[in-house]
Design a protein around this motif. Structure first.
Motif, PDB file in Angstrom:
ATOM      1  N   VAL A 190      11.444  16.235  -9.929  1.00 13.18           N
ATOM      2  CA  VAL A 190      11.771  16.529  -8.529  1.00 13.18           C
ATOM      3  C   VAL A 190      11.474  15.325  -7.637  1.00 13.18           C
ATOM      4  CG1 VAL A 190      11.176  18.004  -6.558  1.00 13.18           C
ATOM      5  CG2 VAL A 190      11.451  19.009  -8.832  1.00 13.18           C
ATOM      6  N   TYR A 191      10.312  14.739  -7.811  1.00 11.41           N
ATOM      7  CA  TYR A 191       9.943  13.583  -6.996  1.00 11.41           C
ATOM      8  C   TYR A 191      10.826  12.381  -7.333  1.00 11.41           C
ATOM      9  CZ  TYR A 191       7.001  10.197  -4.560  1.00 11.41           C
ATOM     10  OH  TYR A 191       6.531   9.226  -3.715  1.00 11.41           O
ATOM     11  N   GLY A 192      11.130  12.204  -8.611  1.00 13.15           N
ATOM     12  CA  GLY A 192      11.984  11.095  -9.037  1.00 13.15           C
ATOM     13  C   GLY A 192      13.365  11.167  -8.408  1.00 13.15           C
ATOM     14  N   LEU A 193      13.918  12.374  -8.326  1.00 17.75           N
ATOM     15  CA  LEU A 193      15.215  12.539  -7.657  1.00 17.75           C
ATOM     16  C   LEU A 193      15.115  12.146  -6.182  1.00 17.75           C
ATOM     17  CD1 LEU A 193      16.399  15.868  -9.270  1.00 17.75           C
ATOM     18  CD2 LEU A 193      17.708  13.738  -9.219  1.00 17.75           C
ATOM     19  N   LEU A 223       0.817  -1.211   0.000  1.00 17.84           N
ATOM     20  CA  LEU A 223       0.000   0.000   0.000  1.00 17.84           C
ATOM     21  C   LEU A 223       0.854   1.266   0.000  1.00 17.84           C
ATOM     22  CD1 LEU A 223      -2.918  -1.001   2.416  1.00 17.84           C
ATOM     23  CD2 LEU A 223      -2.931  -0.876  -0.095  1.00 17.84           C
ATOM     24  N   LEU A 224       1.914   1.260   0.795  1.00 14.51           N
ATOM     25  CA  LEU A 224       2.788   2.438   0.830  1.00 14.51           C
ATOM     26  C   LEU A 224       3.521   2.609  -0.495  1.00 14.51           C
ATOM     27  CD1 LEU A 224       4.166   2.201   4.466  1.00 14.51           C
ATOM     28  CD2 LEU A 224       2.515   3.855   3.559  1.00 14.51           C
ATOM     29  N   GLY A 225       3.947   1.501  -1.089  1.00 13.01           N
ATOM     30  CA  GLY A 225       4.598   1.575  -2.399  1.00 13.01           C
ATOM     31  C   GLY A 225       3.659   2.122  -3.455  1.00 13.01           C
ATOM     32  N   LEU A 226       2.418   1.643  -3.457  1.00 13.25           N
ATOM     33  CA  LEU A 226       1.431   2.143  -4.419  1.00 13.25           C
ATOM     34  C   LEU A 226       1.124   3.620  -4.172  1.00 13.25           C
ATOM     35  CD1 LEU A 226      -0.984  -0.929  -4.567  1.00 13.25           C
ATOM     36  CD2 LEU A 226       0.700  -0.217  -6.298  1.00 13.25           C
ATOM     37  N   ALA A 227       1.032   4.010  -2.910  1.00  9.56           N
ATOM     38  CA  ALA A 227       0.797   5.426  -2.590  1.00  9.56           C
ATOM     39  C   ALA A 227       1.957   6.284  -3.087  1.00  9.56           C
ATOM     40  CB  ALA A 227       0.604   5.597  -1.082  1.00  9.56           C
ATOM     41  N   GLY A 228       3.164   5.734  -3.019  1.00  9.52           N
ATOM     42  CA  GLY A 228       4.334   6.462  -3.510  1.00  9.52           C
ATOM     43  C   GLY A 228       4.320   6.686  -5.007  1.00  9.52           C
ATOM     44  N   LEU A 229       3.462   5.963  -5.719  1.00  9.98           N
ATOM     45  CA  LEU A 229       3.329   6.161  -7.159  1.00  9.98           C
ATOM     46  C   LEU A 229       2.458   7.368  -7.511  1.00  9.98           C
ATOM     47  CD1 LEU A 229       2.769   2.483  -8.344  1.00  9.98           C
ATOM     48  CD2 LEU A 229       4.866   3.847  -8.576  1.00  9.98           C
ATOM     49  N   ILE A 230       1.672   7.837  -6.565  1.00  9.18           N
ATOM     50  CA  ILE A 230       0.717   8.919  -6.860  1.00  9.18           C
ATOM     51  C   ILE A 230       1.383  10.129  -7.516  1.00  9.18           C
ATOM     52  CG2 ILE A 230      -0.903  10.572  -5.818  1.00  9.18           C
ATOM     53  CD1 ILE A 230      -1.669   8.278  -3.846  1.00  9.18           C
ATOM     54  N   PRO A 231       2.491  10.650  -6.989  1.00 10.09           N
ATOM     55  CA  PRO A 231       3.098  11.804  -7.669  1.00 10.09           C
ATOM     56  C   PRO A 231       3.570  11.492  -9.098  1.00 10.09           C
ATOM     57  CG  PRO A 231       3.868  11.682  -5.413  1.00 10.09           C
ATOM     58  CD  PRO A 231       3.132  10.402  -5.687  1.00 10.09           C
ATOM     59  N   PHE A 232       4.064  10.282  -9.325  1.00  3.19           N
ATOM     60  CA  PHE A 232       4.464   9.914 -10.690  1.00  3.19           C
ATOM     61  C   PHE A 232       3.241   9.865 -11.608  1.00  3.19           C
ATOM     62  CE2 PHE A 232       8.152   7.957  -8.450  1.00  3.19           C
ATOM     63  CZ  PHE A 232       9.167   8.612  -9.140  1.00  3.19           C
ATOM     64  N   ILE A 233       2.182   9.237 -11.126  1.00  2.00           N
ATOM     65  CA  ILE A 233       0.967   9.116 -11.938  1.00  2.00           C
ATOM     66  C   ILE A 233       0.354  10.490 -12.186  1.00  2.00           C
ATOM     67  CG2 ILE A 233      -1.392   8.183 -11.957  1.00  2.00           C
ATOM     68  CD1 ILE A 233      -0.191   5.734 -10.385  1.00  2.00           C
ATOM     69  N   ARG A 238       9.332  -4.366  -6.270  1.00  2.00           N
ATOM     70  CA  ARG A 238      10.193  -3.479  -7.070  1.00  2.00           C
ATOM     71  C   ARG A 238       9.849  -3.521  -8.544  1.00  2.00           C
ATOM     72  NH1 ARG A 238      12.279  -0.050  -7.525  1.00  2.00           N
ATOM     73  NH2 ARG A 238      14.444  -0.407  -7.987  1.00  2.00           N
ATOM     74  N   LEU A 239       9.575  -4.705  -9.078  1.00  2.00           N
ATOM     75  CA  LEU A 239       9.231  -4.799 -10.496  1.00  2.00           C
ATOM     76  C   LEU A 239       7.920  -4.073 -10.790  1.00  2.00           C
ATOM     77  CD1 LEU A 239      10.309  -8.473 -11.160  1.00  2.00           C
ATOM     78  CD2 LEU A 239      11.385  -6.418 -12.105  1.00  2.00           C
ATOM     79  N   LEU A 240       6.937  -4.249  -9.934  1.00  2.00           N
ATOM     80  CA  LEU A 240       5.656  -3.560 -10.098  1.00  2.00           C
ATOM     81  C   LEU A 240       5.841  -2.046 -10.061  1.00  2.00           C
ATOM     82  CD1 LEU A 240       2.519  -3.374 -10.096  1.00  2.00           C
ATOM     83  CD2 LEU A 240       2.650  -3.567  -7.593  1.00  2.00           C
ATOM     84  N   LEU A 241       6.484  -1.563  -9.015  1.00  2.00           N
ATOM     85  CA  LEU A 241       6.649  -0.112  -8.852  1.00  2.00           C
ATOM     86  C   LEU A 241       7.525   0.477  -9.952  1.00  2.00           C
ATOM     87  CD1 LEU A 241       7.115   0.122  -4.974  1.00  2.00           C
ATOM     88  CD2 LEU A 241       5.010   0.368  -6.302  1.00  2.00           C
ATOM     89  N   THR A 242       8.601  -0.206 -10.293  1.00  2.00           N
ATOM     90  CA  THR A 242       9.501   0.310 -11.325  1.00  2.00           C
ATOM     91  C   THR A 242       8.804   0.380 -12.677  1.00  2.00           C
ATOM     92  OG1 THR A 242      11.432  -0.485 -10.130  1.00  2.00           O
ATOM     93  CG2 THR A 242      11.733  -0.018 -12.473  1.00  2.00           C
ATOM     94  N   ALA A 243       7.981  -0.608 -12.992  1.00  2.00           N
ATOM     95  CA  ALA A 243       7.258  -0.586 -14.273  1.00  2.00           C
ATOM     96  C   ALA A 243       6.372   0.653 -14.369  1.00  2.00           C
ATOM     97  CB  ALA A 243       6.424  -1.859 -14.428  1.00  2.00           C
ATOM     98  N   VAL A 244       5.637   0.956 -13.309  1.00  2.00           N
ATOM     99  CA  VAL A 244       4.758   2.124 -13.325  1.00  2.00           C
ATOM    100  C   VAL A 244       5.579   3.411 -13.397  1.00  2.00           C
ATOM    101  CG1 VAL A 244       2.992   3.420 -12.048  1.00  2.00           C
ATOM    102  CG2 VAL A 244       2.903   0.913 -12.127  1.00  2.00           C
ATOM    103  N   VAL A 245       6.644   3.488 -12.613  1.00  2.00           N
ATOM    104  CA  VAL A 245       7.496   4.674 -12.614  1.00  2.00           C
ATOM    105  C   VAL A 245       8.081   4.919 -14.004  1.00  2.00           C
ATOM    106  CG1 VAL A 245       9.685   5.614 -11.745  1.00  2.00           C
ATOM    107  CG2 VAL A 245       8.023   4.648 -10.156  1.00  2.00           C
TER     108      VAL A 245
END
Length: 151
Positions: A51-54, A10-20, A133-140
């Motif tokens: 900025v968020y990616g850095l 859940l925290l990993g998915l929430a961390g995707l919000i700024p990228f999305i 990591r694979l899930l999050l990295t793919a979305v990022v």
């Protein structure tokens, strides 16, 4: 690979919000005003992802440091050394103009995968780590590509 525990998932998915959100506002800049209460006006679209990616690339360096702390000897030395590379990479390549910065961040996130895989293989990362990591990295990566094309 085992099931990802709920909290890191859940925290990993929430961390995707700024990228999305960055990808969405790269395609639809007119939507950026929806986040103006939370974000400075300039932090939308590709710039938000830069900025968020850095920030996240540096965060991932801290994770590698944590892996190093779970090992010893040459493995620890290797992971400690590898942990300083992502922030240096980001500082040198992704702090300038936005479009090339987004592509440099893609490279940074992709290059982290074999480091993570090595940590998982050596028992320094939990068994579910690579699934997350694979899930999050793919979305990022997809979001950064969208931003790079729009920049």
């Amino acid at each position: 690979m085992t099931r990802i525990p709920t909290t890191p998932l859940l925290l990993g998915l929430a961390g995707l919000i700024p990228f999305i959100w960055g990808a969405i506002t790269s395609i639809r800049p007119d939507l950026a005003s929806l986040s103006s209460v939370i974000l400075p006006r300039r932090l939308n679209g590709p710039v938000l992802m830069q900025v968020y990616g850095l920030t996240i690339l540096s965060f991932m360096a801290g994770v590698i440091w944590g892996f190093a702390a779970r090992t010893d000897g040459r493995k620890a030395t290797l992971f400690y050394a590898l942990s300083v590379l992502p922030p240096i990479w980001g500082f040198l390549t992704a702090s300038g103009p936005t479009e090339p910065a987004l592509y440099a961040l893609i490279a940074g996130f992709v290059v982290l995968l074999p480091i993570d895989w090595s940590a998982a293989r050596n028992g320094a990362a939990p068994s579910w780590w690579m699934s997350l990591r694979l899930l999050l990295t793919a979305v990022v990566v997809i979001c950064l590509i969208v931003g790079g094309l729009a920049a």
